[in-house]
Design a protein around this motif. Structure first.
Motif, PDB file in Angstrom:
ATOM      1  N   GLU A 161      43.020  37.429  51.809  1.00 41.31           N
ATOM      2  CA  GLU A 161      43.467  38.543  51.008  1.00 41.31           C
ATOM      3  C   GLU A 161      44.053  38.764  49.636  1.00 41.31           C
ATOM      4  N   ASP A 162      44.713  37.765  49.443  1.00 39.32           N
ATOM      5  CA  ASP A 162      45.204  37.705  47.980  1.00 39.32           C
ATOM      6  C   ASP A 162      44.049  37.627  46.779  1.00 39.32           C
ATOM      7  N   TRP A 163      43.200  36.595  47.158  1.00 42.88           N
ATOM      8  CA  TRP A 163      41.998  36.798  46.261  1.00 42.88           C
ATOM      9  C   TRP A 163      41.275  38.060  46.043  1.00 42.88           C
ATOM     10  N   ILE A 164      41.065  38.793  47.216  1.00 36.84           N
ATOM     11  CA  ILE A 164      40.529  39.975  47.229  1.00 36.84           C
ATOM     12  C   ILE A 164      41.441  41.036  46.375  1.00 36.84           C
ATOM     13  N   PHE A 165      42.604  41.074  46.734  1.00 40.17           N
ATOM     14  CA  PHE A 165      43.466  41.930  46.152  1.00 40.17           C
ATOM     15  C   PHE A 165      43.604  41.928  44.484  1.00 40.17           C
ATOM     16  N   LEU A 166      43.930  40.751  44.169  1.00 40.15           N
ATOM     17  CA  LEU A 166      43.908  40.400  42.677  1.00 40.15           C
ATOM     18  C   LEU A 166      42.495  40.697  42.080  1.00 40.15           C
ATOM     19  N   PHE A 167      41.415  40.300  42.591  1.00 39.22           N
ATOM     20  CA  PHE A 167      40.024  40.544  42.053  1.00 39.22           C
ATOM     21  C   PHE A 167      39.846  41.884  41.889  1.00 39.22           C
ATOM     22  N   ASP A 191      53.892  32.418  41.767  1.00 35.86           N
ATOM     23  CA  ASP A 191      53.485  33.557  41.373  1.00 35.86           C
ATOM     24  C   ASP A 191      52.645  33.278  39.920  1.00 35.86           C
ATOM     25  N   TYR A 192      52.577  32.272  39.436  1.00 38.93           N
ATOM     26  CA  TYR A 192      51.568  32.056  38.298  1.00 38.93           C
ATOM     27  C   TYR A 192      50.257  32.224  38.680  1.00 38.93           C
ATOM     28  N   TRP A 193      49.764  31.506  39.539  1.00 42.70           N
ATOM     29  CA  TRP A 193      48.278  31.467  39.878  1.00 42.70           C
ATOM     30  C   TRP A 193      47.917  32.924  40.074  1.00 42.70           C
ATOM     31  N   ARG A 194      48.550  33.869  40.742  1.00 41.49           N
ATOM     32  CA  ARG A 194      48.369  35.185  41.027  1.00 41.49           C
ATOM     33  C   ARG A 194      48.042  35.894  39.817  1.00 41.49           C
ATOM     34  N   GLY A 195      48.995  35.712  38.936  1.00 42.40           N
ATOM     35  CA  GLY A 195      49.076  36.441  37.421  1.00 42.40           C
ATOM     36  C   GLY A 195      47.750  35.884  36.626  1.00 42.40           C
ATOM     37  N   PHE A 196      47.540  34.605  36.561  1.00 40.22           N
ATOM     38  CA  PHE A 196      46.395  34.094  35.817  1.00 40.22           C
ATOM     39  C   PHE A 196      45.012  34.492  36.525  1.00 40.22           C
ATOM     40  N   PHE A 197      44.901  34.478  37.668  1.00 37.26           N
ATOM     41  CA  PHE A 197      43.750  34.881  38.304  1.00 37.26           C
ATOM     42  C   PHE A 197      43.521  36.443  37.942  1.00 37.26           C
ATOM     43  N   ALA A 198      44.412  37.407  38.245  1.00 31.49           N
ATOM     44  CA  ALA A 198      44.054  38.552  38.033  1.00 31.49           C
ATOM     45  C   ALA A 198      43.819  39.313  36.386  1.00 31.49           C
ATOM     46  N   ALA A 199      44.637  38.428  35.552  1.00 31.49           N
ATOM     47  CA  ALA A 199      44.580  38.618  34.153  1.00 31.49           C
ATOM     48  C   ALA A 199      43.116  37.906  33.834  1.00 31.49           C
ATOM     49  N   THR A 200      42.860  36.804  34.322  1.00 31.87           N
ATOM     50  CA  THR A 200      41.337  36.464  33.808  1.00 31.87           C
ATOM     51  C   THR A 200      40.222  37.465  34.454  1.00 31.87           C
ATOM     52  N   CYS A 201      40.609  37.892  35.545  1.00 36.72           N
ATOM     53  CA  CYS A 201      39.433  38.895  36.116  1.00 36.72           C
ATOM     54  C   CYS A 201      39.450  40.272  35.022  1.00 36.72           C
ATOM     55  N   ALA A 202      40.784  40.682  34.612  1.00 37.18           N
ATOM     56  CA  ALA A 202      40.540  41.765  33.811  1.00 37.18           C
ATOM     57  C   ALA A 202      39.903  41.666  32.345  1.00 37.18           C
ATOM     58  N   ALA A 203      40.420  40.441  31.710  1.00 44.00           N
ATOM     59  CA  ALA A 203      40.010  40.294  30.471  1.00 44.00           C
ATOM     60  C   ALA A 203      38.413  40.064  30.558  1.00 44.00           C
ATOM     61  N   LEU A 204      37.778  39.266  31.710  1.00 44.89           N
ATOM     62  CA  LEU A 204      36.606  38.903  31.630  1.00 44.89           C
ATOM     63  C   LEU A 204      35.779  40.160  31.872  1.00 44.89           C
ATOM     64  N   THR A 205      36.041  41.164  32.763  1.00 42.52           N
ATOM     65  CA  THR A 205      35.645  42.261  32.925  1.00 42.52           C
ATOM     66  C   THR A 205      35.471  43.191  31.771  1.00 42.52           C
ATOM     67  N   PHE A 206      36.594  43.135  31.103  1.00 45.78           N
ATOM     68  CA  PHE A 206      36.709  43.978  29.877  1.00 45.78           C
ATOM     69  C   PHE A 206      35.562  43.528  28.622  1.00 45.78           C
ATOM     70  N   ARG A 207      35.498  42.287  28.510  1.00 50.91           N
ATOM     71  CA  ARG A 207      34.585  41.482  27.656  1.00 50.91           C
ATOM     72  C   ARG A 207      33.201  42.005  28.029  1.00 50.91           C
ATOM     73  N   LEU A 208      32.917  41.738  29.257  1.00 52.78           N
ATOM     74  CA  LEU A 208      31.398  41.902  29.912  1.00 52.78           C
ATOM     75  C   LEU A 208      30.925  43.616  29.713  1.00 52.78           C
ATOM     76  N   LEU A 209      31.967  44.558  29.874  1.00 55.51           N
ATOM     77  CA  LEU A 209      31.655  45.636  29.747  1.00 55.51           C
ATOM     78  C   LEU A 209      31.382  45.996  28.119  1.00 55.51           C
ATOM     79  N   ALA A 210      32.254  45.396  27.381  1.00 54.93           N
ATOM     80  CA  ALA A 210      31.878  45.572  25.910  1.00 54.93           C
ATOM     81  C   ALA A 210      30.552  45.212  25.443  1.00 54.93           C
ATOM     82  N   VAL A 211      29.967  44.066  26.293  1.00 56.44           N
ATOM     83  CA  VAL A 211      28.671  43.381  25.996  1.00 56.44           C
ATOM     84  C   VAL A 211      27.503  44.345  26.657  1.00 56.44           C
ATOM     85  N   LEU A 212      27.782  45.107  27.739  1.00 51.72           N
ATOM     86  CA  LEU A 212      26.853  46.072  28.455  1.00 51.72           C
ATOM     87  C   LEU A 212      26.847  47.409  27.658  1.00 51.72           C
TER      88      LEU A 212
END
Length: 768
Positions: free
Chosen positions: A72-78, A259-280
């Motif tokens: 559930e942690d991975w789903i929540f962070l994603f 708590d590092y891996w939670r922050g890194f995973f959620a932040a990576t999902c946010a940054a990647l989504t932002f860049r993909l939306l800019a491309v689209l």
């Protein structure tokens, strides 16, 4: 007793159910018959919907079981990452269109100065008033950055409605209005997005608890908030690594490695989504950094140039201290002056409109605004400051006959906004720094949902650009070292200035990494780090950070820093600042004792001790006097009120008899022993020893997020320490004004007498 029986019906007739009149069975049958006769009609399609939900329930359970295999942690962070990135990208699109519409309307009114002034000022005043109205009428917790309050919340302090959906909506609307104002209002979105991300993390955490069917764990709230803080920064700057580190530095006093891996995973999902939306959205052709640069990588600097970056860091740290001093004292004036404070509370919207009118007038493009790049947004300002060209050299090549174009489009070279016939590039940068210094101070006094990191980041970039242009003017042929000519790069100094000044204001080091992720340039990592470290050293030595200053002004319950160089912290113990006037209960306490505690104290939590052999004569004598007077009052009633059925008594005598009976019943109840099993109880409260040093108490409260801790001696409860007493002790130690409450002496016969009077009051638990 209710009963019913079957009555034998004649042959050929059905059996009839005979029910006793007035029985519960008859009532139930009547209700069932009423429900069948007057049954409310179901909405059309409701029966089909319920049947469909019943049929799809096994499928839903199967999907849930399969999805939970991933954790559930991975789903929540994603979900947290992609949600905040989508909101951030949509907000950028909306604010960009609003700014372009404002410039289009302004250009269409060319030739009509009065209408242009009205259009420019009305646009910004209306947006600022809308932002202030959102903070006042929707949610008051949405005002400001949110990071100071988040730091306090992570310390364990409960803030009313700080993590609610209503606050999220108010924050989002207010930020949209502030960002649409562009560089005129000069406010950002980092702080509000950190706040909104933590709100969304809290709400998603509750949804995940319902989805998994588990019980809610309050200890996980800290982990969710830390992940939300990292996502809030990452979706603003597309910087997952710097976002995590910045969130940790700004919000957390202590941070768990898990708590590092939670922050890194959620932040990576946010940054990647932002860049993909800019491309689209065709904003970018590929996934790239936010601010492009074309700097030279080979030999970007030499050792003598490190001294120049160190001097820039010193300038940033010194100017930052001046800004922090002015900002904190200005807020204190607004807070401590009764008339000003009353006016600010009652006229927040009016004050925001007045400040925005002044700011819009100063940035009017045909007025002073043409000298400070008023038509550029903060993103465009950063793009110009990080431009690899040397403005002074380019300005000289243009000649004095080329005026500054007032109606540059979005595709033109934005650096031309810094060319002017009357002023040089250096003079315009100086005017920009002076004007924005006071404009930012004025903007931070408005009670609107807005951030303050991006404005100081832009301000630092301008300061670094000015320093770089001066270096290029002083060394037009570059710096020669060992026969190698190194050209001065003003953009590199702009990068260092942005990282150093913003890091000094927030007193963080991760701003250096943020700037590298923004520009994609890692070649200047060493000189930028030198500037950031020197600026931080100066700022931390002289002033509290921007967010700590707001905490001090608002008087939020937050522990100040306790330097290890303070020798007084080693000689101050818990017994010196603990509260010895204890309010507690024993296992033999009666309801009268509990009533006395509730009436004589405003506390919401009381310690529970095993026993108390010594009697509390004063309290019991006062209680006994009250009960005696009540008993005597009851005995003095007329004899007719004691016996008899009440016939022939007047109404007044009946009321007197009734009240006498009630008082007698209350007296009997107050003499009964407390039923502790019916009360909420913390079975393991945190405890301190009398000889715990101030450093140890400070570390325990900070690490565990404590509100209160009990002080014991040989198992006996001798005092209590709350966040208030610890904060006062730390401030007194830092300022050198601490006064010990306990006499420093060796125990003697009087101490044994005190222990005998105190009795066997061993702490067992804490009652809430």
């Amino acid at each position: 007793m209710a009963w019913c029986r079957k009555q034998r019906a004649p042959e050929g007739e059905p059996h009839r159910l005979t029910v006793a009149p007035g029985s519960p069975a008859e009532k139930r049958l009547l209700e069932e018959s009423f429900g069948q006769i007057f049954k409310e009609p179901e909405p059309r399609g409701w029966h089909c919907a319920k049947r469909l939900m019943r049929d799809l329930k096994p499928l839903g359970l199967y999907i849930r079981s399969q999805s939970l295999k991933f954790g559930e942690d991975w789903i929540f962070l994603f979900l947290l990452g992609i949600s905040m990135a989508t909101i951030s990208f949509g907000l950028d699109v909306v604010t960009s269109k609003c700014q372009r519409a404002n410039l289009w309307a302004y250009d269409e009114l060319e030739g009509h100065r009065h209408l242009q002034y009205f259009s420019w000022t009305f646009y910004h005043v209306a947006l600022t008033v809308g932002s202030a109205a959102a903070a006042k009428y929707i949610s008051a917790q949405a005002a400001g950055s949110g990071i100071p309050e988040l730091k306090v919340a992570l310390r364990g302090v409960v803030l009313h409605e700080f993590f609610t959906l209503r606050t999220f909506v108010a924050k989002l609307l207010g930020v949209v209005c502030c960002l649409a104002g562009g560089s005129t209002i000069f406010l950002g979105k980092v702080g509000p997005f950190v706040h909104m991300a933590t709100i969304l993390a809290t709400l998603l955490g509750k949804v995940m608890v319902w989805y998994t069917g588990a019980t809610e764990n309050p200890s996980r709230k800290y982990e969710l908030l830390i992940a939300g803080a990292a996502v809030g920064v990452a979706c603003c700057f597309v910087a997952p690594v710097g976002g995590v580190l910045f969130g940790v530095e700004v919000t957390g006093t202590h941070f768990a490695v898990r708590d590092y891996w939670r922050g890194f995973f959620a932040a990576t999902c946010a940054a990647l989504t932002f860049r993909l939306l800019a491309v689209l959205n065709n904003t970018r052709e590929t996934v790239a950094v936010l601010f492009r640069s074309s700097w030279r990588v080979e030999f970007p600097y030499d050792l003598p140039e490190l001294l120049s970056y160190a001097i820039l860091g010193s300038f940033c740290g010194g100017l930052c201290c001046v800004y922090l001093f002015c900002h904190r004292n200005m807020l204190m004036v607004f807070q401590n002056k009764p008339k000003i404070n009353e006016f600010m509370k009652n006229n927040r919207i009016l004050y925001a409109g007045a400040v925005s009118l002044v700011l819009a007038s100063l940035t009017f493009p045909h007025g002073v605004g043409q000298y400070i790049g008023a038509r550029l947004s903060m993103k465009e300002l950063l793009e110009t400051f990080f431009n690899n060209m040397t403005w002074g050299r380019e300005e000289a090549s243009l000649g004095s006959a080329t005026p500054q174009p007032l109606n540059l489009t979005h595709d033109d070279a934005n650096w031309l906004h810094w060319t002017q016939q009357d002023l040089s590039v250096l003079e315009m940068l100086v005017l920009f720094l002076v004007a924005k210094f006071f404009m930012l101070l004025a903007a931070t006094t408005m009670v609107v949902p807005a951030g303050y990191f991006l404005p100081v980041f832009v301000y630092g970039a301008a300061l670094g650009r000015l320093y770089g242009e001066l270096m290029a003017k002083i060394f037009p042929n570059g710096i020669i070292t060992d026969g190698i000519r190194m050209q001065v790069t003003p953009a590199g100094y702009a990068l260092a200035g942005a990282a150093a000044y913003s890091g000094a204001v927030t007193q963080t080091i991760s701003t250096a990494l943020l700037t590298f992720e923004l520009t994609g340039q890692m070649s200047h990592i060493l000189p930028v780090l030198v500037a950031v470290l020197i600026a931080n050293a100066i700022s931390q030595r002289l002033q509290p950070s921007f967010f700590d200053g707001i905490i001090l002004v608002k008087k939020l319950p937050f522990l100040p820093k306790l330097s290890v160089t303070k020798s007084g912290g080693h000689s101050i113990y818990a017994e010196d600042f603990m509260v010895t006037d204890l309010k507690y209960l024993t296992r033999e306490s009666k309801y009268k004792d509990l009533r006395a505690l509730l009436n004589g104290s405003t506390l919401k939590q009381f310690p529970l001790v095993d026993s108390e052999e010594a009697s509390r004569e004063e309290e019991e004598s006062s209680l006994g006097a009250t009960e005696t007077s009540r008993t005597e009052g009851a005995e003095e009633e007329p004899s007719g009120t004691v016996v008899g059925s009440g016939d022939g008594l007047s109404e007044r005598e009946k009321h007197a008899r009734y009240h006498s009976m009630v008082e007698e019943w209350e007296c009997r109840q107050l003499q009964e022993t407390l039923r502790l099993d019916d009360l909420p109880m913390d079975p393991a409260p945190y405890r301190l020893l009398e000889k715990e040093t101030l450093y140890e108490c400070h570390d325990l409260f900070s690490l565990l997020g404590l509100h209160i801790a009990y002080v014991t001696n040989m198992g006996r409860l001798v005092g209590v320490v709350s966040l208030k007493e610890l904060k006062s002790a730390v401030e007194g130690c830092v300022n050198g004004t601490f006064a010990s409450r306990a006499p420093q002496r060796s125990p003697g016969p009087e101490d044994e007498q005190e222990l005998n009077v105190r009795g066997d009051s061993r702490l067992s638990s804490s009652l809430v």
